[in-house]
Design a protein around this motif. Structure first.
Motif, PDB file in Angstrom:
ATOM      1  N   ILE A  83      -0.209   9.257  -5.060  1.00 31.03           N
ATOM      2  CA  ILE A  83       0.196   7.852  -5.128  1.00 31.03           C
ATOM      3  C   ILE A  83       1.320   7.659  -6.146  1.00 31.03           C
ATOM      4  N   LEU A  84       1.209   8.308  -7.304  1.00 26.80           N
ATOM      5  CA  LEU A  84       2.245   8.176  -8.331  1.00 26.80           C
ATOM      6  C   LEU A  84       3.597   8.651  -7.811  1.00 26.80           C
ATOM      7  N   GLY A  85       3.581   9.747  -7.043  1.00 31.49           N
ATOM      8  CA  GLY A  85       4.831  10.264  -6.498  1.00 31.49           C
ATOM      9  C   GLY A  85       5.488   9.299  -5.534  1.00 31.49           C
ATOM     10  N   VAL A  86       4.685   8.684  -4.655  1.00 29.22           N
ATOM     11  CA  VAL A  86       5.214   7.687  -3.741  1.00 29.22           C
ATOM     12  C   VAL A  86       5.782   6.504  -4.530  1.00 29.22           C
ATOM     13  N   ASN A  87       5.035   6.062  -5.540  1.00 27.77           N
ATOM     14  CA  ASN A  87       5.484   4.925  -6.348  1.00 27.77           C
ATOM     15  C   ASN A  87       6.810   5.220  -7.042  1.00 27.77           C
ATOM     16  N   LEU A  88       6.958   6.453  -7.558  1.00 21.56           N
ATOM     17  CA  LEU A  88       8.182   6.811  -8.273  1.00 21.56           C
ATOM     18  C   LEU A  88       9.377   6.783  -7.338  1.00 21.56           C
ATOM     19  N   LEU A  89       9.248   7.384  -6.171  1.00 23.01           N
ATOM     20  CA  LEU A  89      10.378   7.405  -5.234  1.00 23.01           C
ATOM     21  C   LEU A  89      10.711   5.996  -4.753  1.00 23.01           C
ATOM     22  N   GLU A 111       0.845  -1.189   0.000  1.00 23.28           N
ATOM     23  CA  GLU A 111       0.000   0.000   0.000  1.00 23.28           C
ATOM     24  C   GLU A 111       0.883   1.242   0.000  1.00 23.28           C
ATOM     25  N   SER A 112       0.330   2.336  -0.484  1.00 20.98           N
ATOM     26  CA  SER A 112       1.103   3.579  -0.585  1.00 20.98           C
ATOM     27  C   SER A 112       1.651   4.010   0.771  1.00 20.98           C
ATOM     28  N   LYS A 113       0.848   3.866   1.824  1.00 19.88           N
ATOM     29  CA  LYS A 113       1.301   4.280   3.154  1.00 19.88           C
ATOM     30  C   LYS A 113       2.487   3.446   3.619  1.00 19.88           C
ATOM     31  N   ARG A 114       2.446   2.135   3.323  1.00 20.63           N
ATOM     32  CA  ARG A 114       3.569   1.269   3.703  1.00 20.63           C
ATOM     33  C   ARG A 114       4.829   1.616   2.914  1.00 20.63           C
ATOM     34  N   LYS A 115       4.640   1.948   1.634  1.00 21.75           N
ATOM     35  CA  LYS A 115       5.797   2.366   0.827  1.00 21.75           C
ATOM     36  C   LYS A 115       6.414   3.633   1.406  1.00 21.75           C
ATOM     37  N   ALA A 116       5.564   4.622   1.703  1.00 23.06           N
ATOM     38  CA  ALA A 116       6.063   5.894   2.236  1.00 23.06           C
ATOM     39  C   ALA A 116       6.765   5.673   3.577  1.00 23.06           C
ATOM     40  N   SER A 164       5.548  -0.831 -11.404  1.00 24.30           N
ATOM     41  CA  SER A 164       5.195  -0.389 -10.057  1.00 24.30           C
ATOM     42  C   SER A 164       4.750   1.070 -10.012  1.00 24.30           C
ATOM     43  N   LEU A 165       4.956   1.807 -11.076  1.00 20.70           N
ATOM     44  CA  LEU A 165       4.560   3.223 -11.089  1.00 20.70           C
ATOM     45  C   LEU A 165       3.056   3.402 -10.915  1.00 20.70           C
ATOM     46  N   VAL A 166       2.277   2.380 -11.290  1.00 20.98           N
ATOM     47  CA  VAL A 166       0.822   2.500 -11.165  1.00 20.98           C
ATOM     48  C   VAL A 166       0.268   1.601 -10.056  1.00 20.98           C
ATOM     49  N   ASP A 167       1.120   1.144  -9.158  1.00 25.19           N
ATOM     50  CA  ASP A 167       0.624   0.386  -8.008  1.00 25.19           C
ATOM     51  C   ASP A 167      -0.432   1.199  -7.265  1.00 25.19           C
ATOM     52  N   ASN A 168      -1.521   0.542  -6.899  1.00 30.58           N
ATOM     53  CA  ASN A 168      -2.595   1.157  -6.098  1.00 30.58           C
ATOM     54  C   ASN A 168      -3.350   2.263  -6.826  1.00 30.58           C
ATOM     55  N   VAL A 169      -3.205   2.312  -8.158  1.00 27.93           N
ATOM     56  CA  VAL A 169      -3.942   3.286  -8.966  1.00 27.93           C
ATOM     57  C   VAL A 169      -4.861   2.524  -9.913  1.00 27.93           C
ATOM     58  N   ALA A 170      -6.125   2.909  -9.971  1.00 26.97           N
ATOM     59  CA  ALA A 170      -7.061   2.264 -10.893  1.00 26.97           C
ATOM     60  C   ALA A 170      -6.620   2.488 -12.328  1.00 26.97           C
TER      61      ALA A 170
END
Length: 437
Positions: A160-166, A7-12, A182-188
């Protein structure tokens, strides 16, 4: 084994807890959506040196300089932001506290849907980062189109895209295909289109930008990508905006080079019919990827390499190359039209028209609907189809719209398109280039 998608929060949070990752977030236009994700995850002080958002153009210009063309959502603006912010990092973060950090500058410039819903929501997102402590920098830059019909949803997607990119830059750097996926993880899927990406720096020495952009098509992130004769990828809207367009359609598995005679004569006739000039016209050769994806949706890196080689070969002929998955002319016409072209000429062999206007090639119950859908999508006021003849060997004569066989039930519609010059014969041609079918 399937890749675990955090999830984006876990990535961040994972980034925030990584003591080596440290840098700046600079976001203009759509607000501080990316930085907010890192603040919300917790332990943000471990990652964030500074966040900023220059929303007013006067403030933005005072920091990054004015844009001569007045465009703030552009690659040029993004690069200025990355240059400025990374310079400040290296200038200000000195001493033992920062000796073991890999520094980064994240930037985006985005326009989301306005109050009147009259704009085109899109943005440029970029990252400059060190892949090793004290090492040189690498860049990842991409352009996205935001497809949701609500500005709040679009802002969420940007975050979300910004988190995925970093996250991808630091944890998927050794596998570029996963980095892109992975750039579109968690994005519809229906929320965003990534239609351009480029990378630079020593971490990407073995990476081919052409393959990266072709991968965007293969994964369904975009419909098309464009390469110029120097073999570099271009963001399509910037390249085609308000230009006249002439495009020759070809298939990837076409073994020979395109029929340049067909293209050259069509181009001449296009200028004569429209009054367009070479200076305001872009000529493209399209290579259709869609037929290969139909045969094998799970396209491999080797397939992409072959596609890239085909694109490079065609670029070396001095032409702009569009690689797409538009299986029908009307889909291509609709795509090109969004760039506000004044005139569009699609060049095709007349044998393709013979197939379309012959009801025997289709299921009779659905043929009428399919044909009307094709016509309505294809022939807007500025789109013309330029038809090149083929040789009927049995009768030893060139087939044009004047003698092409058409099913009786669609003859009135076909005649209407001919008489109103939606379909135009390429009159000047060399008989030796006319193919036998």
């Amino acid at each position: 084994m399937a890749r675990e998608i955090l999830e984006s929060k876990r990535k961040a949070l994972k980034i925030n807890l990584d003591a080596q990752i440290y840098g700046t977030f600079a976001e203009i236009g759509a607000g501080q959506e990316v930085a907010r994700n890192f603040f919300n995850a917790g332990a943000a002080s471990g990652t964030i040196a500074k966040t900023m958002s220059a929303y007013d153009m006067a403030f933005s210009d005072s920091i990054y300089g004015a844009e001569e063309d007045g465009r703030y959502v552009s690659e040029q603006r993004l690069v200025k932001m990355l240059n400025h912010e990374y310079h400040l990092l290296t200038e200000r973060l000195k001493g033992d506290k920062y000796a073991n950090k890999t520094l980064f500058a994240f930037a985006n410039t985005v326009t989301t849907l306005n109050f009147n819903r009259t704009n085109d929501p899109h943005g440029w997102i970029g990252l400059r980062f060190q892949s090793e402590v004290g090492g040189p920098t690498n860049d990842i830059i991409m352009h996205v189109r935001l497809l949701d019909t609500d500005s709040m949803l679009q802002q969420k997607v940007i975050g979300i895209l910004g988190v995925n990119l970093l996250y991808a830059a630091y944890y998927h750097l050794k596998d570029v295909s996963i980095l892109i996926e992975s750039l579109v993880d968690n994005v519809a899927h229906a929320s965003v289109e990534i239609d351009f990406i480029k990378v630079s720096g020593p971490a990407f020495e073995e990476v081919n930008d052409r393959q990266l952009n072709l991968y965007l098509i293969a994964k369904g992130f975009t419909k098309a990508t464009l390469f110029t004769p120097d073999k570099n990828a271009q963001q399509i809207k910037d390249f085609l905006y308000r230009k006249n367009v002439v495009i020759l359609r070809t298939k990837y598995k076409q073994k020979s080079l395109p029929n340049f005679d067909m293209l050259n004569y069509a181009e001449e006739q296009f200028y004569h019919n429209t009054g367009a000039t070479k200076e305001d016209t872009v000529v493209l050769i399209e290579v259709l990827m869609g037929n290969v994806l139909d045969e094998n949706p799970d396209i491999t890196e080797e397939d992409l390499k072959l596609f890239a080689e085909r694109a490079e070969l065609l670029c070396s002929t001095g032409n702009n190359i569009l690689v797409s998955n538009f299986r029908r002319n009307n889909h291509l016409a609709t795509f090109i039209n969004q760039f506000k072209a004044e005139h569009i000429g699609i060049v095709t062999n007349i044998s393709n028209l013979k197939t379309i206007f012959n009801s025997g090639n289709y299921d009779k119950e659905s043929y009428a609907n399919k044909l009307l859908s094709y016509i309505s999508g294809m022939f807007s006021k500025n789109v013309r189809l330029y038809a090149y003849p083929y040789l009927n060997k049995a009768e030893n004569k060139a087939i044009t719209t004047k003698n092409m066989q058409v099913s009786p039930e669609v003859r009135p519609l076909f005649d209407f398109l001919i008489q109103n010059k939606y379909i135009i014969d390429i009159d000047n041609y060399d008989q030796k280039y006319v193919k036998t079918l």
